[in-house]
Design an enzyme around this catalytic site. Sequence first.
Site, short mmCIF file in Angstrom:
data_model
loop_
_atom_site.label_atom_id
_atom_site.label_comp_id
_atom_site.label_asym_id
_atom_site.label_seq_id
_atom_site.Cartn_x
_atom_site.Cartn_y
_atom_site.Cartn_z
N ARG A 1 -6.96 -2.56 9.51
CA ARG A 1 -7.56 -3.90 9.51
C ARG A 1 -7.18 -4.69 10.74
O ARG A 1 -8.00 -5.40 11.33
CB ARG A 1 -7.12 -4.66 8.26
CG ARG A 1 -7.83 -4.24 6.99
CD ARG A 1 -7.38 -5.04 5.81
NE ARG A 1 -5.96 -4.86 5.55
CZ ARG A 1 -5.26 -5.57 4.67
NH1 ARG A 1 -5.84 -6.54 4.00
NH2 ARG A 1 -3.97 -5.31 4.48
N THR B 1 4.03 2.67 6.08
CA THR B 1 2.64 2.24 6.08
C THR B 1 1.85 3.15 6.99
O THR B 1 2.30 3.49 8.08
CB THR B 1 2.48 0.77 6.54
OG1 THR B 1 1.10 0.50 6.81
CG2 THR B 1 3.27 0.49 7.80
N GLY C 1 0.82 -1.20 0.00
CA GLY C 1 0.00 0.00 0.00
C GLY C 1 0.86 1.25 0.00
O GLY C 1 1.87 1.31 0.69
N ASP D 1 -0.66 2.49 8.71
CA ASP D 1 -1.19 1.81 9.90
C ASP D 1 -0.24 1.87 11.09
O ASP D 1 -0.65 1.60 12.23
CB ASP D 1 -1.48 0.34 9.58
CG ASP D 1 -2.69 0.17 8.66
OD1 ASP D 1 -3.52 1.10 8.60
OD2 ASP D 1 -2.79 -0.87 8.00
N ASP E 1 1.97 -0.20 12.00
CA ASP E 1 1.89 -1.49 12.68
C ASP E 1 3.11 -2.38 12.43
O ASP E 1 3.05 -3.60 12.61
CB ASP E 1 0.62 -2.24 12.26
CG ASP E 1 0.56 -2.50 10.76
OD1 ASP E 1 1.39 -1.93 10.01
OD2 ASP E 1 -0.33 -3.25 10.32
N ASP F 1 5.42 -5.19 6.10
CA ASP F 1 5.92 -6.53 6.38
C ASP F 1 6.01 -7.39 5.12
O ASP F 1 6.97 -8.15 4.94
CB ASP F 1 5.01 -7.24 7.40
CG ASP F 1 5.32 -6.82 8.83
OD1 ASP F 1 6.44 -6.33 9.08
OD2 ASP F 1 4.44 -6.97 9.70
N ARG G 1 1.17 -5.27 -5.94
CA ARG G 1 1.42 -6.56 -5.29
C ARG G 1 1.70 -7.59 -6.38
O ARG G 1 1.13 -7.53 -7.47
CB ARG G 1 0.22 -6.96 -4.43
CG ARG G 1 -0.13 -5.89 -3.38
CD ARG G 1 -1.22 -6.34 -2.44
NE ARG G 1 -1.70 -5.24 -1.62
CZ ARG G 1 -1.10 -4.79 -0.53
NH1 ARG G 1 0.03 -5.37 -0.13
NH2 ARG G 1 -1.60 -3.80 0.16
#
Length: 330
Positions: free
Chosen positions: A175, A129, A15, A131, A133, A107, A76
């Site tokens: 998510r 990213t 992303g 997120d 995360d 990741d 991707r």
Amino acid sequence: MEKKFKRIGVLTSGGDSPGMNAVVRAVARTAMYYGIECIGIKRGYAGLINSDFVVLNADSVRHIVGRGGTILYTARSDEFMTEKGREKAVATCKMLGLDGIVAVGGDGTFKGALELSRLGVPVMGIPATIDNDIGCSNYTIGFDSACNTAIDCVDKLRDTMQSHERCSVVEVMGRHAGFLALYVGIAVGATAVLIPERELDFDKDVIERIQNSRLAGQTHFMIIVAEGVGSAITIGERIKEAIGIDPRVTVLGHIQRGGAPTGRDRETATRMGYMAVKAFYEGRSGSVICTREGGIVEIPIEEALAMKKHLQMDRYEILEAIAASGAQVK
């Protein structure tokens, strides 16, 4: 000192996030500073397989530090997940004479970089990213920009919610992680924030908070939902069923990925890009460039992938305290 790395590639994968262009710029300019050629690999690992590239120089990266998205595009690649696909990627590296790859993403990007490393291609990873995360890094490029975009949107929504005395349910990205939702919720003074790290008690976490706020005199309510908790539409329907008000639901979606990166993301991206190339120049590879305790460090990719990041639940306690005190009946 004889330079082992004479030509390197840089790719963005997964992303997109604001600040990726700042990384590309930093990698290209730092490479030029050290006398290393820099090749931009388009469309991530798919581009590496298909030899889709562009030569990066001072002109091609000029004025991109403040642009959102990524000039190298991102995609991707299912083919890269196969042994044959990875062999094609390595063949491209050999054909282009690439001595190393800087891989920018999350990741999944680092897992791909690890596979390249095992096949003999030196790599360095940079976490980007929205997120936030990635376990190995305290901060990931794009998070601050995404938060500010979401906050701006929610602030605008609040203006109309206040005018019409309504409840708003806003779905933000996340998510598997609630970092973005919780940060935004605290920043906008949300009535409630729903995150995947915390089991949802709908009556207590949503309905009671709305009721208490109403009893305290408030006529508008803001509910922030991380997408990993469930659909904001469903949350809105449950609120209507429980207490009769008709919430307005807004799904911010990919708007959170867009826009110019903030100063924090530009500066962090530049530092990380510089450190990745410097590591190559000094003969090191196989690590992810991470922020730890305010500094920039290198963590081996395998170790980095094994690390987990846990949401600081004290922030949720802060949210609860602030929201509850604002809902006290006078």
